[in-house]
Design a protein around this motif. Structure first.
Motif: not given
Length: 249
Positions: A15-27, A32-38, A234-240
């Motif tokens: 069967p086709e991959d359930l997730w397809c390539d959606r994670f590849l296109s995550l921006p 924003e990450f640096e702002s949360y880190t600061k 929010n910082r950890v979510q962006l990192l993951l």
């Protein structure tokens, strides 16, 4: 030697991959990450000071440790938390004997120490039982205490009958409370989340997200802790999300 020429092997249609390539296109927004880190780094010292400063009521520290764990930010202060627990565990028997702490405090202390590997005896709950070994009816009015006792009962080991009784007692009465129309939606959500999945059985990030929403509505909340937890989540979510993108390539 067997002749394998002309052997037809069936094709497998995966069967086709359930997730397809959606994670590849995550921006990934680096600014924003640096702002949360600061923000996290700027607030970390303030929260650390809250943890290590001397206080006349040691149970304030236990409330703080509990909040840090449930908000998902305790990993920033592992050494400081261990130091506080080591110190408090030495003085705990005298504290419990000299003070008439309510069910919520005792159950909170019990689960924090058990969760961190300390062998705190379950006999600390005996004062909430009657002569027949049943929990007294008056503790049913302490909803936070009942939820804390329910969660504490999941740290029981073989032969701890008082915690077996605690699990049966709290499960029955918390289910009843959750179904009562007089129970506020905020409190009902708190009870139902605990019954569905006790805190220490949950995934830390998921529990942090749920508890941040609950803590935000708590009138006794500490806004510094709340904002610190939000920035860190929010910082950890962006990192993951970034890690998922890399792993999906």
């Amino acid at each position: 030697m067997a002749n394998t020429k002309g052997v037809m092997r069936p094709l497998v249609n995966f069967p086709e991959d359930l997730w397809c390539d959606r994670f590849l296109s995550l921006p990934f927004n680096n600014s924003e990450f640096e702002s949360y880190t600061k923000q996290v780094e700027a607030m970390k010292e303030t929260v650390k000071d809250m943890l290590v400063v001397s206080t006349t009521d040691p149970m304030e520290k236990m409330h703080l440790v509990n909040s840090l764990c449930r908000l998902g930010v305790s990993y920033h202060f592992e050494n400081e938390i261990e130091e506080q627990l080591n110190h408090l565990f030495i003085t705990l028997p005298k504290l419990l004997d000299d003070n008439d702490y309510d069910l919520h405090i005792v159950a909170l202390v019990f689960q924090i120490f058990r969760f961190n590997g300390y062998k705190l005896p379950c006999g600390v709950f005996s004062k909430f039982q009657d002569g027949d070994g049943k929990f007294k009816e008056q503790v049913m009015g302490d909803v936070k205490g009942m939820v804390s006792l329910y969660e504490a009962s999941h740290f029981r080991t073989n032969g701890e009958a008082i915690l077996d009784e605690a699990l049966d007692f709290t499960t029955k009465h918390l289910r009843s409370l959750a179904n009562q129309s007089s129970t506020s939606p905020h409190l009902r959500e708190y009870i139902e989340n605990a019954l569905f999945r006790p805190y220490h059985h949950s995934m830390q990030r998921l529990e942090a997200k749920l508890y941040i929403s609950f803590y935000e509505k708590d009138e006794s909340r500490n806004d510094i802790l709340l904002n610190f937890a939000k920035y860190d989540f929010n910082r950890v979510q962006l990192l993951l999300q970034q890690e998922l993108t890399v792993l999906s390539r």
